[in-house]
Design a protein around this motif. Structure first.
Motif, PDB file in Angstrom:
ATOM      1  N   TRP A  73       0.889  -1.224  -0.030  1.00 25.43           N
ATOM      2  CA  TRP A  73       0.070   0.069   0.113  1.00 25.43           C
ATOM      3  C   TRP A  73       0.934   1.256  -0.115  1.00 25.43           C
ATOM      4  O   TRP A  73       1.794   1.346   0.831  1.00 25.43           O
ATOM      5  CB  TRP A  73      -0.881   0.074   1.410  1.00 25.43           C
ATOM      6  CG  TRP A  73      -1.933   1.138   1.256  1.00 25.43           C
ATOM      7  CD1 TRP A  73      -3.025   1.130   0.763  1.00 25.43           C
ATOM      8  CD2 TRP A  73      -1.841   2.377   1.920  1.00 25.43           C
ATOM      9  NE1 TRP A  73      -3.950   2.323   0.664  1.00 25.43           N
ATOM     10  CE2 TRP A  73      -2.990   3.062   1.647  1.00 25.43           C
ATOM     11  CE3 TRP A  73      -0.802   3.042   2.636  1.00 25.43           C
ATOM     12  CZ2 TRP A  73      -3.217   4.313   1.975  1.00 25.43           C
ATOM     13  CZ3 TRP A  73      -0.845   4.300   2.959  1.00 25.43           C
ATOM     14  CH2 TRP A  73      -2.151   4.967   2.594  1.00 25.43           C
ATOM     15  N   VAL A  74       0.656   2.189  -0.845  1.00 22.05           N
ATOM     16  CA  VAL A  74       1.539   3.467  -1.091  1.00 22.05           C
ATOM     17  C   VAL A  74       0.415   4.584  -1.053  1.00 22.05           C
ATOM     18  O   VAL A  74      -0.719   4.377  -1.656  1.00 22.05           O
ATOM     19  CB  VAL A  74       2.610   3.396  -2.039  1.00 22.05           C
ATOM     20  CG1 VAL A  74       3.627   2.370  -1.772  1.00 22.05           C
ATOM     21  CG2 VAL A  74       1.805   3.335  -3.441  1.00 22.05           C
ATOM     22  N   TYR A  80      -4.046   6.992  -3.428  1.00 21.49           N
ATOM     23  CA  TYR A  80      -3.595   5.828  -2.463  1.00 21.49           C
ATOM     24  C   TYR A  80      -3.745   4.558  -3.740  1.00 21.49           C
ATOM     25  O   TYR A  80      -4.658   4.735  -4.442  1.00 21.49           O
ATOM     26  CB  TYR A  80      -4.700   5.706  -1.557  1.00 21.49           C
ATOM     27  CG  TYR A  80      -4.827   6.625  -0.516  1.00 21.49           C
ATOM     28  CD1 TYR A  80      -3.969   7.229   0.318  1.00 21.49           C
ATOM     29  CD2 TYR A  80      -6.205   7.166  -0.311  1.00 21.49           C
ATOM     30  CE1 TYR A  80      -4.054   8.244   1.293  1.00 21.49           C
ATOM     31  CE2 TYR A  80      -6.349   8.026   0.632  1.00 21.49           C
ATOM     32  CZ  TYR A  80      -5.287   8.436   1.618  1.00 21.49           C
ATOM     33  OH  TYR A  80      -5.722   9.629   2.203  1.00 21.49           O
ATOM     34  N   ARG A  81      -2.900   3.704  -3.466  1.00 26.10           N
ATOM     35  CA  ARG A  81      -3.073   2.727  -4.128  1.00 26.10           C
ATOM     36  C   ARG A  81      -2.148   1.473  -3.687  1.00 26.10           C
ATOM     37  O   ARG A  81      -1.229   1.536  -3.019  1.00 26.10           O
ATOM     38  CB  ARG A  81      -2.469   2.890  -5.659  1.00 26.10           C
ATOM     39  CG  ARG A  81      -0.945   3.468  -5.743  1.00 26.10           C
ATOM     40  CD  ARG A  81      -0.547   3.744  -7.207  1.00 26.10           C
ATOM     41  NE  ARG A  81       1.004   3.841  -7.113  1.00 26.10           N
ATOM     42  CZ  ARG A  81       1.508   5.011  -6.536  1.00 26.10           C
ATOM     43  NH1 ARG A  81       0.446   5.920  -6.331  1.00 26.10           N
ATOM     44  NH2 ARG A  81       2.693   5.310  -6.669  1.00 26.10           N
ATOM     45  N   TYR A  82      -2.345   0.247  -4.283  1.00 27.56           N
ATOM     46  CA  TYR A  82      -1.467  -0.812  -4.204  1.00 27.56           C
ATOM     47  C   TYR A  82      -0.524  -1.109  -5.362  1.00 27.56           C
ATOM     48  O   TYR A  82      -0.586  -0.860  -6.331  1.00 27.56           O
ATOM     49  CB  TYR A  82      -2.240  -2.179  -4.068  1.00 27.56           C
ATOM     50  CG  TYR A  82      -2.869  -2.475  -2.562  1.00 27.56           C
ATOM     51  CD1 TYR A  82      -2.015  -2.895  -1.725  1.00 27.56           C
ATOM     52  CD2 TYR A  82      -4.123  -1.993  -2.446  1.00 27.56           C
ATOM     53  CE1 TYR A  82      -2.552  -2.962  -0.293  1.00 27.56           C
ATOM     54  CE2 TYR A  82      -4.612  -2.029  -1.109  1.00 27.56           C
ATOM     55  CZ  TYR A  82      -3.776  -2.426   0.024  1.00 27.56           C
ATOM     56  OH  TYR A  82      -4.389  -2.676   0.985  1.00 27.56           O
ATOM     57  N   ASN A 139      -8.983   0.418  -0.495  1.00 29.77           N
ATOM     58  CA  ASN A 139      -8.231   0.370  -1.761  1.00 29.77           C
ATOM     59  C   ASN A 139      -8.282  -1.352  -2.378  1.00 29.77           C
ATOM     60  O   ASN A 139      -7.471  -1.379  -3.261  1.00 29.77           O
ATOM     61  CB  ASN A 139      -7.075   0.893  -1.614  1.00 29.77           C
ATOM     62  CG  ASN A 139      -7.033   2.098  -1.294  1.00 29.77           C
ATOM     63  OD1 ASN A 139      -6.217   2.848  -0.109  1.00 29.77           O
ATOM     64  ND2 ASN A 139      -7.752   3.069  -1.847  1.00 29.77           N
ATOM     65  N   GLU A 140      -8.672  -2.076  -1.450  1.00 37.11           N
ATOM     66  CA  GLU A 140      -8.451  -3.516  -1.899  1.00 37.11           C
ATOM     67  C   GLU A 140      -9.289  -3.732  -3.028  1.00 37.11           C
ATOM     68  O   GLU A 140     -10.513  -3.526  -2.986  1.00 37.11           O
ATOM     69  CB  GLU A 140      -8.502  -4.335  -0.796  1.00 37.11           C
ATOM     70  CG  GLU A 140      -7.596  -3.921   0.599  1.00 37.11           C
ATOM     71  CD  GLU A 140      -8.168  -2.652   1.081  1.00 37.11           C
ATOM     72  OE1 GLU A 140      -9.012  -2.391   1.235  1.00 37.11           O
ATOM     73  OE2 GLU A 140      -6.809  -2.240   1.474  1.00 37.11           O
ATOM     74  N   ARG A 141      -9.014  -4.777  -3.833  1.00 34.81           N
ATOM     75  CA  ARG A 141      -9.896  -5.069  -5.174  1.00 34.81           C
ATOM     76  C   ARG A 141     -11.126  -5.943  -4.682  1.00 34.81           C
ATOM     77  O   ARG A 141     -12.214  -5.448  -4.887  1.00 34.81           O
ATOM     78  CB  ARG A 141      -9.119  -6.033  -6.155  1.00 34.81           C
ATOM     79  CG  ARG A 141      -9.850  -6.043  -7.330  1.00 34.81           C
ATOM     80  CD  ARG A 141      -8.933  -6.340  -8.475  1.00 34.81           C
ATOM     81  NE  ARG A 141      -7.864  -5.544  -8.715  1.00 34.81           N
ATOM     82  CZ  ARG A 141      -6.927  -5.655  -9.804  1.00 34.81           C
ATOM     83  NH1 ARG A 141      -6.946  -6.582 -10.636  1.00 34.81           N
ATOM     84  NH2 ARG A 141      -5.891  -4.547  -9.772  1.00 34.81           N
ATOM     85  N   GLN A 215      -6.065  -8.829   1.412  1.00 40.90           N
ATOM     86  CA  GLN A 215      -6.209  -9.393   0.002  1.00 40.90           C
ATOM     87  C   GLN A 215      -6.506  -8.323  -0.965  1.00 40.90           C
ATOM     88  O   GLN A 215      -7.499  -7.940  -0.987  1.00 40.90           O
ATOM     89  CB  GLN A 215      -7.223 -10.593   0.053  1.00 40.90           C
ATOM     90  CG  GLN A 215      -7.118 -11.960  -0.332  1.00 40.90           C
ATOM     91  CD  GLN A 215      -7.840 -12.925  -0.309  1.00 40.90           C
ATOM     92  OE1 GLN A 215      -8.059 -13.359   0.912  1.00 40.90           O
ATOM     93  NE2 GLN A 215      -8.933 -13.036  -1.041  1.00 40.90           N
ATOM     94  N   ALA A 216      -5.541  -7.835  -1.525  1.00 37.42           N
ATOM     95  CA  ALA A 216      -5.482  -6.538  -2.095  1.00 37.42           C
ATOM     96  C   ALA A 216      -5.830  -6.612  -3.599  1.00 37.42           C
ATOM     97  O   ALA A 216      -6.473  -5.821  -4.113  1.00 37.42           O
ATOM     98  CB  ALA A 216      -4.312  -5.748  -2.041  1.00 37.42           C
ATOM     99  N   GLY A 217      -5.203  -7.780  -4.181  1.00 36.72           N
ATOM    100  CA  GLY A 217      -5.148  -7.766  -5.591  1.00 36.72           C
ATOM    101  C   GLY A 217      -6.343  -8.784  -6.077  1.00 36.72           C
ATOM    102  O   GLY A 217      -7.242  -9.219  -5.503  1.00 36.72           O
TER     103      GLY A 217
END
Ligand code: SIN
Ligand code: FE2
Length: 217
Positions: A73-74, A80-82, A139-141, A215-217
């Motif tokens: 995470w940035v 904001y994004r992964y 921000n997680e998918r 679980q971000a992507g």
């Protein structure tokens, strides 16, 4: 509640405290694993140093951050994004240690979320004075998976709100080895960390770390 028992003289046994549907405070759940977790944090930070990110609004965050796992995470002026790469170095983030993954999966399962497969672990570092304002993790998918949060070092006051920003917040005192899991109907709960108080923890000195698995992507 735990505060009746968690004195300096003797520690409470690990216990599970419901925070409402989909959310559990697993007090003391990681207590037996903190030494290896902290060693892994130090190793990750050697490859991907902690840094103070800038928010889209131009504020420098008081919490220092790094990541491990396939995604990190940035934040910067663009949002904001992964990101699969550490913007500081251009390299992939350090791999997620098996000790991290194993703990996150056990904690998720205990809170009722089987098959948790985190691909991102954000590592927050707080010094006294640092805080994290109330927010949702959004921000997680996929929002089907829970968030698993592990506290290490100095105690902190975790702000646990509701599904809207205006909802009243509860103040939970998270200590070294505590885990909080929120998912399902609680997945979008507003949460934050109040200004960290000064202190000296035997394992981290004047620092609190928090690992949040997603679980971000
Ligand atoms: C977070 O919301 O990312 C971190 C929460 C914490 O530090 O306990
Ligand atoms: Fe968060």
């Amino acid at each position: 509640m735990r505060d009746l028992f968690a004195t300096d003289l003797f520690e409470a046994a690990p216990q599970d405290i419901s925070l409402g549907p989909g959310a559990m405070w697993l007090a003391g759940f990681a207590r037996g694993e903190t030494e290896s977790l902290l060693q892994d944090v130090a190793e990750i930070a050697r490859a991907a140093p902690f840094r103070h990110l800038v928010t889209p609004g131009g504020w420098t965050m008081s919490v220092a951050m790094t990541n491990c796992g396939a995604l990190g995470w940035v934040s910067d002026r663009s949002g904001y994004r992964y990101d699969p790469r550490d913007p500081g170095s251009g390299h992939s983030w350090p791999a997620m240690p098996s000790s991290f993954l194993d703990l996150a999966q056990r904690a998720a399962a205990r809170a009722g979320f089987a098959d948790f497969a985190p691909d991102a672990c954000l590592i927050n570092r707080y010094v006294p004075g640092a805080r994290l304002t109330l927010h949702q993790d959004r921000n997680e998918r996929g929002l089907a998976a829970p968030i698993v949060s592990v506290s290490l070092g100095l105690p902190a006051t975790f702000l646990w709100g509701g599904l809207t920003r205006a909802d009243k917040t509860r103040r939970l005192r998270l200590v070294h080895g505590d885990v909080v899991v929120w998912g399902g109907p609680a997945r979008m709960t507003f949460h934050g960390v109040d200004t960290l108080r000064d202190g000296d923890h035997p394992m981290t000195g004047a620092i609190r770390y928090n690992l949040t698995f997603r679980q971000a992507g």
